[in-house]
Design a protein around this motif. Structure first.
Motif, PDB file in Angstrom:
ATOM      1  N   PRO A  20      -9.934  24.713 -20.804  1.00 41.10           N
ATOM      2  CA  PRO A  20     -11.076  25.086 -21.651  1.00 41.10           C
ATOM      3  C   PRO A  20     -12.085  25.935 -20.887  1.00 41.10           C
ATOM      4  O   PRO A  20     -12.515  25.568 -19.802  1.00 41.10           O
ATOM      5  CB  PRO A  20     -11.680  23.733 -22.052  1.00 41.10           C
ATOM      6  CG  PRO A  20     -10.588  22.743 -21.843  1.00 41.10           C
ATOM      7  CD  PRO A  20      -9.763  23.265 -20.704  1.00 41.10           C
ATOM      8  N   CYS A  21     -12.455  27.057 -21.465  1.00 41.58           N
ATOM      9  CA  CYS A  21     -13.480  27.933 -20.914  1.00 41.58           C
ATOM     10  C   CYS A  21     -14.784  27.146 -20.770  1.00 41.58           C
ATOM     11  O   CYS A  21     -15.161  26.393 -21.674  1.00 41.58           O
ATOM     12  CB  CYS A  21     -13.649  29.110 -21.872  1.00 41.58           C
ATOM     13  SG  CYS A  21     -15.017  30.201 -21.511  1.00 41.58           S
ATOM     14  N   THR A  22     -15.473  27.293 -19.647  1.00 44.78           N
ATOM     15  CA  THR A  22     -16.715  26.543 -19.426  1.00 44.78           C
ATOM     16  C   THR A  22     -17.841  27.036 -20.329  1.00 44.78           C
ATOM     17  O   THR A  22     -18.878  26.393 -20.414  1.00 44.78           O
ATOM     18  CB  THR A  22     -17.181  26.654 -17.960  1.00 44.78           C
ATOM     19  OG1 THR A  22     -17.322  28.024 -17.623  1.00 44.78           O
ATOM     20  CG2 THR A  22     -16.192  26.001 -17.031  1.00 44.78           C
ATOM     21  N   ILE A  23     -17.635  28.153 -20.975  1.00 47.22           N
ATOM     22  CA  ILE A  23     -18.694  28.724 -21.814  1.00 47.22           C
ATOM     23  C   ILE A  23     -18.408  28.522 -23.303  1.00 47.22           C
ATOM     24  O   ILE A  23     -19.239  28.006 -24.031  1.00 47.22           O
ATOM     25  CB  ILE A  23     -18.884  30.214 -21.473  1.00 47.22           C
ATOM     26  CG1 ILE A  23     -19.349  30.321 -20.020  1.00 47.22           C
ATOM     27  CG2 ILE A  23     -19.868  30.875 -22.429  1.00 47.22           C
ATOM     28  CD1 ILE A  23     -19.129  31.656 -19.399  1.00 47.22           C
ATOM     29  N   CYS A  24     -17.207  28.922 -23.754  1.00 47.91           N
ATOM     30  CA  CYS A  24     -16.939  28.799 -25.193  1.00 47.91           C
ATOM     31  C   CYS A  24     -16.009  27.624 -25.513  1.00 47.91           C
ATOM     32  O   CYS A  24     -15.796  27.310 -26.676  1.00 47.91           O
ATOM     33  CB  CYS A  24     -16.369  30.109 -25.739  1.00 47.91           C
ATOM     34  SG  CYS A  24     -14.651  30.410 -25.270  1.00 47.91           S
ATOM     35  N   HIS A  25     -15.462  26.987 -24.474  1.00 53.35           N
ATOM     36  CA  HIS A  25     -14.627  25.786 -24.623  1.00 53.35           C
ATOM     37  C   HIS A  25     -13.285  26.038 -25.303  1.00 53.35           C
ATOM     38  O   HIS A  25     -12.602  25.097 -25.700  1.00 53.35           O
ATOM     39  CB  HIS A  25     -15.390  24.671 -25.353  1.00 53.35           C
ATOM     40  CG  HIS A  25     -16.707  24.372 -24.691  1.00 53.35           C
ATOM     41  ND1 HIS A  25     -16.806  23.851 -23.425  1.00 53.35           N
ATOM     42  CD2 HIS A  25     -17.965  24.565 -25.134  1.00 53.35           C
ATOM     43  CE1 HIS A  25     -18.085  23.717 -23.124  1.00 53.35           C
ATOM     44  NE2 HIS A  25     -18.808  24.155 -24.126  1.00 53.35           N
ATOM     45  N   ALA A  38     -12.864  30.490 -17.354  1.00 52.60           N
ATOM     46  CA  ALA A  38     -13.795  31.289 -18.154  1.00 52.60           C
ATOM     47  C   ALA A  38     -13.117  32.573 -18.601  1.00 52.60           C
ATOM     48  O   ALA A  38     -12.427  33.212 -17.809  1.00 52.60           O
ATOM     49  CB  ALA A  38     -15.047  31.622 -17.361  1.00 52.60           C
ATOM     50  N   HIS A  39     -13.301  32.909 -19.868  1.00 54.21           N
ATOM     51  CA  HIS A  39     -12.851  34.218 -20.317  1.00 54.21           C
ATOM     52  C   HIS A  39     -13.696  35.283 -19.617  1.00 54.21           C
ATOM     53  O   HIS A  39     -14.882  35.071 -19.368  1.00 54.21           O
ATOM     54  CB  HIS A  39     -13.047  34.373 -21.836  1.00 54.21           C
ATOM     55  CG  HIS A  39     -12.243  33.410 -22.661  1.00 54.21           C
ATOM     56  ND1 HIS A  39     -12.795  32.277 -23.219  1.00 54.21           N
ATOM     57  CD2 HIS A  39     -10.939  33.425 -23.000  1.00 54.21           C
ATOM     58  CE1 HIS A  39     -11.843  31.630 -23.891  1.00 54.21           C
ATOM     59  NE2 HIS A  39     -10.713  32.298 -23.775  1.00 54.21           N
ATOM     60  N   LYS A  40     -13.092  36.418 -19.364  1.00 55.12           N
ATOM     61  CA  LYS A  40     -13.844  37.494 -18.721  1.00 55.12           C
ATOM     62  C   LYS A  40     -15.011  37.920 -19.608  1.00 55.12           C
ATOM     63  O   LYS A  40     -16.123  38.124 -19.129  1.00 55.12           O
ATOM     64  CB  LYS A  40     -12.909  38.675 -18.449  1.00 55.12           C
ATOM     65  CG  LYS A  40     -13.571  39.827 -17.718  1.00 55.12           C
ATOM     66  CD  LYS A  40     -12.513  40.839 -17.301  1.00 55.12           C
ATOM     67  CE  LYS A  40     -13.138  42.131 -16.804  1.00 55.12           C
ATOM     68  NZ  LYS A  40     -13.762  42.896 -17.899  1.00 55.12           N
ATOM     69  N   THR A  41     -14.783  38.022 -20.893  1.00 54.28           N
ATOM     70  CA  THR A  41     -15.867  38.439 -21.789  1.00 54.28           C
ATOM     71  C   THR A  41     -16.966  37.383 -21.836  1.00 54.28           C
ATOM     72  O   THR A  41     -18.143  37.717 -21.918  1.00 54.28           O
ATOM     73  CB  THR A  41     -15.335  38.692 -23.211  1.00 54.28           C
ATOM     74  OG1 THR A  41     -14.594  37.554 -23.633  1.00 54.28           O
ATOM     75  CG2 THR A  41     -14.445  39.909 -23.255  1.00 54.28           C
ATOM     76  N   CYS A  42     -16.594  36.109 -21.775  1.00 54.71           N
ATOM     77  CA  CYS A  42     -17.600  35.046 -21.755  1.00 54.71           C
ATOM     78  C   CYS A  42     -18.415  35.129 -20.476  1.00 54.71           C
ATOM     79  O   CYS A  42     -19.633  34.961 -20.500  1.00 54.71           O
ATOM     80  CB  CYS A  42     -16.920  33.681 -21.846  1.00 54.71           C
ATOM     81  SG  CYS A  42     -16.229  33.340 -23.465  1.00 54.71           S
ATOM     82  N   ALA A  43     -17.739  35.369 -19.347  1.00 52.43           N
ATOM     83  CA  ALA A  43     -18.437  35.483 -18.071  1.00 52.43           C
ATOM     84  C   ALA A  43     -19.408  36.651 -18.098  1.00 52.43           C
ATOM     85  O   ALA A  43     -20.535  36.554 -17.599  1.00 52.43           O
ATOM     86  CB  ALA A  43     -17.429  35.654 -16.940  1.00 52.43           C
TER      87      ALA A  43
HETATM   88 ZN   LIG Z   1     -14.689  31.716 -23.300  1.00 55.39          ZN
END
Ligand SMILES: [Zn+2]
Length: 71
Positions: A20-25, A38-43
């Motif tokens: 799970p992405c730490t930002i969007c899960h 983390a997704h690159k776009t989320c980062a």
């Molecule tokens: Zn994400």
């Protein structure tokens, strides 16, 4: 303003599978330099929202034009 990250290094891809992405899960196979999922776009979005915090950084890049300048 969003600064695009350079995550070309293979170390950003975890072949053990998505976590799970730490930002969007939502699941992502990508990892930050710290190993955070983390997704690159989320980062990139996170970094833009937190300009004073260094959590996600780009790979060190080599300038090929300089590298070829030793003839
Ligand atoms: Zn994400």
């Amino acid at each position: 303003m969003t600064t695009l990250l350079v995550w070309r290094d293979a170390s950003h891809y975890d072949h053990r599978g998505p976590r799970p992405c730490t930002i969007c899960h939502r699941p992502t196979p990508l990892r930050s330099h710290r190993g955070e999922p983390a997704h690159k776009t989320c980062a990139e979005t996170w970094a833009a929202a937190h300009p004073n915090e260094i959590r996600f950084i780009s790979d060190a890049t080599t300038n090929r034009r300089d590298a070829d300048d030793h003839a």
